[in-house]
Scaffold this active site. Structure first.
Site: not given
Length: 325
Positions: A134-137
């Protein structure tokens, strides 16, 4: 040439993927599947591709492509693979969240590898199927993994990260409408964001005794692209030692750079870079991480994974220029 198929071609993630793939020297685009846009020219949906791509969306699938990118949105990849069969030789890269967690990584005889190259490049190189992070991850893990690798995450971690409006997807909603988003700022899913599970999983892979809480506040910014994340936690060493730790951990990374000076979002927008900065004050280590949410946080990282899987030089198709002004 690598024959590529894309499932779910009309959203922001697929659009970014197409922009990168049409300029990738080792790729030929076989089909872009979209039931809602079948027969429609791709450049009509993704208007910046006018003159770059001359094929249309289709509802016909070639099950023998070399690599399949799933851009279906979270929770929809499993159902799609249950309904459609692909060759055992077809490599699958899922950009959703269906296969990111360890308990979900074996599905219909396919084993998925978590595709964060800075964490497990060798596993990706030999993988047949990839669960793209994921992007935030991505932004948060890259900020924390050097500390985990040395067992230095021993206290609570506080994260504040802001993403652009493209992070919410192409379908309009109450919090993405221009009149709401413009000149506005808000938080959402405070302490409960779904990316926390994969962040914890990766940290524990490097520091298996990690059991301290991560307090994550995600924010909506009034800009289109990018993630600006700050993290802080107690740290016993010096700032110089922390900087050396980060430099060492990322010394061979192709896209993750540790900056000696403070960083900002325009350094990474429209690139596959993650740029990090570390500093220490009053016993707390502050880590700042910036990425483009659609490239390093999604489509660019997926292509990086493809390059690794096919033994191509990692930067192929990803030597991109930032928007400096």
């Amino acid at each position: 040439m690598i024959k590529v198929g894309i499932i779910g071609g009309s959203g922001y993630t697929a659009g970014e993927l197409l922009r990168l793939l049409v300029n990738h020297s080792q790729v030929t685009l076989d089909f872009v599947y979209s039931t809602t846009n079948a027969g429609v020219s791709i450049s009509k949906q993704h208007v910046d591709l006018l003159g770059d791509i001359d094929i249309s969306f289709t509802d016909i699938i070639n099950p023998d492509v070399d690599v399949l990118f799933l851009c279906l949105g979270h929770g929809r990849s499993r159902a799609f693979l249950e309904e459609h069969t692909f060759s055992d030789n077809t490599k699958i890269i899922d950009l959703g969240n269906d296969f990111r967690l360890e308990n979900d990584q074996n599905f219909l005889g396919r084993d998925f590898v978590y595709g964060l190259p800075e964490l497990q490049k060798e596993k990706i190189q030999s993988a047949q199927n990839i669960a793209n992070p994921g992007c935030f991850a991505t932004a948060i893990q890259l900020g924390l993994l050097p500390l985990a690798s040395s067992g230095k995450l021993t206290d609570s971690i506080h994260v504040n990260a802001t993403t652009g409006s493209t992070g919410a997807g192409v379908m309009p909603g109450g919090t993405t409408h221009f009149s709401w988003r413009d000149n506005n700022f808000s938080s959402y899913k405070v302490f409960t964001h779904q990316h926390l599970d994969e962040i914890n999983q990766s940290i524990q892979q490097l520091q298996n005794d990690f059991d301290t809480p991560i307090f994550f506040i995600p924010n909506r910014g009034n800009f289109s692209k990018g993630i600006y994340a700050t993290m802080y936690t107690k740290y016993d060493g010096s700032e110089k030692e922390a900087k050396a730790l980060y430099d060492s951990f990322y010394k061979d990374a192709k896209f993750t750079i540790v900056s000696d000076s403070e960083i900002h979002l325009k350094q990474v927008v429209n690139t596959n870079k993650c740029i990090l900065h570390v500093s220490k004050k009053d016993g707390m280590l502050l880590i700042t991480s910036v990425i483009d949410n659609l490239i390093k946080g999604a489509s660019g990282q997926a292509i990086h994974n493809m390059n690794l899987m096919f033994g191509i030089e990692e930067k192929t198709g990803l030597e991109l220029k930032a928007s400096a002004f």
